[in-house]
Design a protein around this motif. Structure first.
Motif, PDB file in Angstrom:
ATOM      1  N   ASP A  46      56.891  25.960  50.568  1.00  0.00           N
ATOM      2  CA  ASP A  46      58.099  26.005  51.383  1.00  0.00           C
ATOM      3  C   ASP A  46      57.797  26.895  52.578  1.00  0.00           C
ATOM      4  OD1 ASP A  46      58.378  28.702  50.470  1.00  0.00           O
ATOM      5  OD2 ASP A  46      59.553  28.021  48.751  1.00  0.00           O
ATOM      6  N   ASP A  47      58.823  27.283  53.328  1.00  0.00           N
ATOM      7  CA  ASP A  47      58.585  28.058  54.548  1.00  0.00           C
ATOM      8  C   ASP A  47      58.002  29.439  54.287  1.00  0.00           C
ATOM      9  OD1 ASP A  47      59.500  26.105  56.344  1.00  0.00           O
ATOM     10  OD2 ASP A  47      61.583  26.676  55.979  1.00  0.00           O
ATOM     11  N   ASN A  48      58.143  29.951  53.062  1.00  0.00           N
ATOM     12  CA  ASN A  48      57.753  31.334  52.792  1.00  0.00           C
ATOM     13  C   ASN A  48      56.710  31.491  51.696  1.00  0.00           C
ATOM     14  OD1 ASN A  48      59.554  32.431  54.728  1.00  0.00           O
ATOM     15  ND2 ASN A  48      61.250  32.263  53.285  1.00  0.00           N
ATOM     16  N   SER A  49      56.091  30.401  51.245  1.00  0.00           N
ATOM     17  CA  SER A  49      55.071  30.534  50.201  1.00  0.00           C
ATOM     18  C   SER A  49      54.001  29.461  50.333  1.00  0.00           C
ATOM     19  CB  SER A  49      55.700  30.496  48.802  1.00  0.00           C
ATOM     20  OG  SER A  49      56.384  29.283  48.588  1.00  0.00           O
ATOM     21  N   ILE A  50      52.775  29.839  49.954  1.00  0.00           N
ATOM     22  CA  ILE A  50      51.607  28.963  50.004  1.00  0.00           C
ATOM     23  C   ILE A  50      50.905  29.031  48.651  1.00  0.00           C
ATOM     24  CG2 ILE A  50      49.336  28.581  51.051  1.00  0.00           C
ATOM     25  CD1 ILE A  50      50.407  29.955  53.588  1.00  0.00           C
ATOM     26  N   VAL A  51      50.671  27.884  48.031  1.00  0.00           N
ATOM     27  CA  VAL A  51      49.839  27.833  46.828  1.00  0.00           C
ATOM     28  C   VAL A  51      48.392  27.717  47.285  1.00  0.00           C
ATOM     29  CG1 VAL A  51      49.204  26.500  44.800  1.00  0.00           C
ATOM     30  CG2 VAL A  51      51.601  26.866  45.333  1.00  0.00           C
ATOM     31  N   ALA A  52      47.551  28.679  46.860  1.00  0.00           N
ATOM     32  CA  ALA A  52      46.188  28.759  47.385  1.00  0.00           C
ATOM     33  C   ALA A  52      45.173  28.848  46.256  1.00  0.00           C
ATOM     34  CB  ALA A  52      46.056  29.982  48.289  1.00  0.00           C
ATOM     35  N   THR A  53      43.940  28.462  46.587  1.00  0.00           N
ATOM     36  CA  THR A  53      42.804  28.598  45.680  1.00  0.00           C
ATOM     37  C   THR A  53      41.744  29.445  46.363  1.00  0.00           C
ATOM     38  OG1 THR A  53      43.217  26.438  44.671  1.00  0.00           O
ATOM     39  CG2 THR A  53      41.022  27.388  44.381  1.00  0.00           C
ATOM     40  N   LEU A  54      41.269  30.471  45.655  1.00  0.00           N
ATOM     41  CA  LEU A  54      40.210  31.348  46.151  1.00  0.00           C
ATOM     42  C   LEU A  54      38.903  30.997  45.463  1.00  0.00           C
ATOM     43  CD1 LEU A  54      42.055  34.793  46.034  1.00  0.00           C
ATOM     44  CD2 LEU A  54      41.474  33.509  48.089  1.00  0.00           C
ATOM     45  N   SER A  55      37.832  30.873  46.260  1.00  0.00           N
ATOM     46  CA  SER A  55      36.508  30.579  45.705  1.00  0.00           C
ATOM     47  C   SER A  55      35.478  31.447  46.407  1.00  0.00           C
ATOM     48  CB  SER A  55      36.150  29.103  45.902  1.00  0.00           C
ATOM     49  OG  SER A  55      37.093  28.264  45.267  1.00  0.00           O
ATOM     50  N   GLY A  56      34.588  32.041  45.613  1.00  0.00           N
ATOM     51  CA  GLY A  56      33.551  32.883  46.190  1.00  0.00           C
ATOM     52  C   GLY A  56      32.652  33.438  45.115  1.00  0.00           C
ATOM     53  N   PRO A  57      31.694  34.288  45.508  1.00  0.00           N
ATOM     54  CA  PRO A  57      30.746  34.832  44.536  1.00  0.00           C
ATOM     55  C   PRO A  57      31.406  35.688  43.458  1.00  0.00           C
ATOM     56  CG  PRO A  57      30.523  35.917  46.671  1.00  0.00           C
ATOM     57  CD  PRO A  57      31.399  34.735  46.878  1.00  0.00           C
ATOM     58  N   ARG A  58      32.567  36.259  43.741  1.00  0.00           N
ATOM     59  CA  ARG A  58      33.263  37.093  42.757  1.00  0.00           C
ATOM     60  C   ARG A  58      34.438  36.366  42.109  1.00  0.00           C
ATOM     61  NH1 ARG A  58      31.762  42.580  43.879  1.00  0.00           N
ATOM     62  NH2 ARG A  58      30.740  42.779  45.909  1.00  0.00           N
ATOM     63  N   LEU A  59      34.755  35.154  42.603  1.00  0.00           N
ATOM     64  CA  LEU A  59      35.911  34.407  42.114  1.00  0.00           C
ATOM     65  C   LEU A  59      35.516  32.951  41.904  1.00  0.00           C
ATOM     66  CD1 LEU A  59      38.569  35.813  44.595  1.00  0.00           C
ATOM     67  CD2 LEU A  59      38.414  36.368  42.167  1.00  0.00           C
ATOM     68  N   ALA A  60      36.041  32.354  40.847  1.00  0.00           N
ATOM     69  CA  ALA A  60      35.733  30.956  40.559  1.00  0.00           C
ATOM     70  C   ALA A  60      37.030  30.159  40.539  1.00  0.00           C
ATOM     71  CB  ALA A  60      35.004  30.832  39.224  1.00  0.00           C
ATOM     72  N   ASP A  61      37.384  29.609  41.695  1.00  0.00           N
ATOM     73  CA  ASP A  61      38.563  28.741  41.815  1.00  0.00           C
ATOM     74  C   ASP A  61      39.808  29.371  41.192  1.00  0.00           C
ATOM     75  OD1 ASP A  61      37.025  26.851  43.111  1.00  0.00           O
ATOM     76  OD2 ASP A  61      36.510  25.801  41.269  1.00  0.00           O
ATOM     77  N   LEU A  62      40.136  30.554  41.676  1.00  0.00           N
ATOM     78  CA  LEU A  62      41.326  31.257  41.203  1.00  0.00           C
ATOM     79  C   LEU A  62      42.541  30.794  41.999  1.00  0.00           C
ATOM     80  CD1 LEU A  62      42.509  33.719  39.494  1.00  0.00           C
ATOM     81  CD2 LEU A  62      42.347  34.960  41.653  1.00  0.00           C
ATOM     82  N   SER A  63      43.602  30.412  41.308  1.00  0.00           N
ATOM     83  CA  SER A  63      44.835  29.980  41.968  1.00  0.00           C
ATOM     84  C   SER A  63      45.828  31.133  42.027  1.00  0.00           C
ATOM     85  CB  SER A  63      45.465  28.808  41.215  1.00  0.00           C
ATOM     86  OG  SER A  63      44.625  27.672  41.267  1.00  0.00           O
ATOM     87  N   LEU A  64      46.470  31.281  43.176  1.00  0.00           N
ATOM     88  CA  LEU A  64      47.550  32.254  43.324  1.00  0.00           C
ATOM     89  C   LEU A  64      48.506  31.773  44.404  1.00  0.00           C
ATOM     90  CD1 LEU A  64      46.844  33.800  46.164  1.00  0.00           C
ATOM     91  CD2 LEU A  64      45.546  35.333  44.735  1.00  0.00           C
ATOM     92  N   THR A  65      49.656  32.418  44.477  1.00  0.00           N
ATOM     93  CA  THR A  65      50.654  32.080  45.489  1.00  0.00           C
ATOM     94  C   THR A  65      50.758  33.216  46.490  1.00  0.00           C
ATOM     95  OG1 THR A  65      51.919  30.749  43.916  1.00  0.00           O
ATOM     96  CG2 THR A  65      53.055  31.446  45.918  1.00  0.00           C
ATOM     97  N   LEU A  66      50.660  32.873  47.769  1.00  0.00           N
ATOM     98  CA  LEU A  66      50.851  33.831  48.848  1.00  0.00           C
ATOM     99  C   LEU A  66      52.307  33.770  49.302  1.00  0.00           C
ATOM    100  CD1 LEU A  66      47.683  33.053  50.997  1.00  0.00           C
ATOM    101  CD2 LEU A  66      48.036  35.081  49.579  1.00  0.00           C
ATOM    102  N   TYR A  67      52.909  34.939  49.472  1.00  0.00           N
ATOM    103  CA  TYR A  67      54.301  35.016  49.905  1.00  0.00           C
ATOM    104  C   TYR A  67      54.383  35.690  51.267  1.00  0.00           C
ATOM    105  CZ  TYR A  67      55.392  33.851  45.072  1.00  0.00           C
ATOM    106  OH  TYR A  67      55.465  33.217  43.852  1.00  0.00           O
ATOM    107  N   ARG A  68      55.217  35.120  52.121  1.00  0.00           N
ATOM    108  CA  ARG A  68      55.436  35.721  53.434  1.00  0.00           C
ATOM    109  C   ARG A  68      56.076  37.097  53.254  1.00  0.00           C
ATOM    110  NH1 ARG A  68      55.518  33.074  58.140  1.00  0.00           N
ATOM    111  NH2 ARG A  68      55.977  31.060  57.159  1.00  0.00           N
ATOM    112  N   GLN A  69      55.603  38.060  54.038  1.00  0.00           N
ATOM    113  CA  GLN A  69      56.102  39.433  53.930  1.00  0.00           C
ATOM    114  C   GLN A  69      57.040  39.757  55.088  1.00  0.00           C
ATOM    115  OE1 GLN A  69      54.978  41.417  51.037  1.00  0.00           O
ATOM    116  NE2 GLN A  69      54.680  39.223  50.684  1.00  0.00           N
TER     117      GLN A  69
END
Length: 207
Positions: free
Chosen positions: A184-207
Motif C-alpha cells: 500500500d502507500d506506506n509499506s513494502i514487502v521486500a526480500t533481502l539477499s546477500g552473503p549474510r542473508l539468504a532470501d529473508l523476507s520483511l516488511t518496510l514501513y514508511r516512517q
C-alpha cells in the motif's frame, strides 16, 4: 574614618526557554491515498516545569493529537491527502500562555500522483533490521541507511517505480540486494539477499 560599603546586585530570575523541535515538518504522500505516518514535535522548557502549552494549525488538512497540555510533551502531527496533486503549505503555532512565548513551525505537504518511494523506511524481522533514507530522481534511487546484524552503514543505489523497487545496499566488505513490491502507500514487502542473508523476507514501513 571613612566607612565604605557595597552590595551585590542579583539579576532577576531567567524565564525558562520554551523549546519546540524540529523547526519544520515535511510530508510526502499520494494524492487521495493513505495518510502518511504521524510525525512528532517535542515540546518542553529548559527547567522541565509542568507549564501549560497550546497548539493550533492554520489549514484544515493538518491534524493535531492535542491542542493543549503540559510540558514535556510529544505532539503528533498528521496530514490529510484528500486534495489534488501539488505542494501545500501550512503553519503550526505553539504558545506558552504563562509567558506569551510563541513558536511557529512551517509544515509542507507534497502530494504526488503516484505512491512516493522517497523518504525514510524501516523494517524488522527477527534480529534483522533495515533503515533507509531514499532520494528518487526519475526511476533512479539513491540514499543511505543501516543494516544489522552486524550493525553497519550502507550506501543505497537502485531503481524504483510506483509498484516495485530494486536496491543495492553496499557496506564495506559486503553487498546486499533488496527487491520489493508496494503493498500500500506506506509499506513494502521486500526480500533481502546477500552473503549474510539468504532470501529473508520483511516488511518496510514508511516512517
Amino acid at each position: 574614618m571613612l566607612a565604605v560599603g557595597g552590595c551585590r546586585e542579583f539579576a532577576g530570575a531567567k524565564t525558562p526557554e520554551f523549546l519546540v523541535s524540529p523547526a519544520t515538518l515535511a510530508f510526502t504522500a499520494r494524492a487521495g491515498g493513505q495518510d502518511p505516518p504521524l510525525q512528532f514535535l517535542s515540546i518542553r522548557e529548559t527547567d522541565q516545569e509542568p507549564v501549560h502549552w497550546t497548539a493550533s494549525a492554520d489549514v484544515p488538512w493538518i491534524g493535531l493529537s492535542s491542542r493543549g497540555d503540559i510540558v514535556p510533551y510529544f505532539l503528533g502531527i498528521g496530514v490529510g491527502t484528500g486534495m489534488a496533486a501539488g505542494v501545500y503549505r501550512g503553519t503550526l503555532t505553539l504558545a506558552r500562555p504563562s509567558t506569551g512565548d510563541v513558536r511557529v513551525v512551517p509544515v509542507t505537504l507534497t502530494l504526488l500522483s503516484t505512491t512516493p518511494l522517497a523518504g525514510r523506511w524501516a523494517g524488522l524481522q527477527g534480529s534483522v533490521s533495515v533503515t533507509l533514507t531514499l532520494v528518487v530522481s526519475g526511476s533512479q534511487v539513491s540514499g543511505v541507511g543501516s543494516l544489522a546484524p552486524p550493525a553497519r552503514a550502507v550506501d543505497v543505489t537502485g531503481t524504483g517505480t510506483n509498484s516495485t523497487v530494486s536496491l543495492r545496499l553496499a557496506a564495506p566488505g559486503d553487498t546486499t540486494s533488496l527487491s520489493g513490491t508496494f503493498v500500500d502507500d506506506n509499506s513494502i514487502v521486500a526480500t533481502l539477499s546477500g552473503p549474510r542473508l539468504a532470501d529473508l523476507s520483511l516488511t518496510l514501513y514508511r516512517q
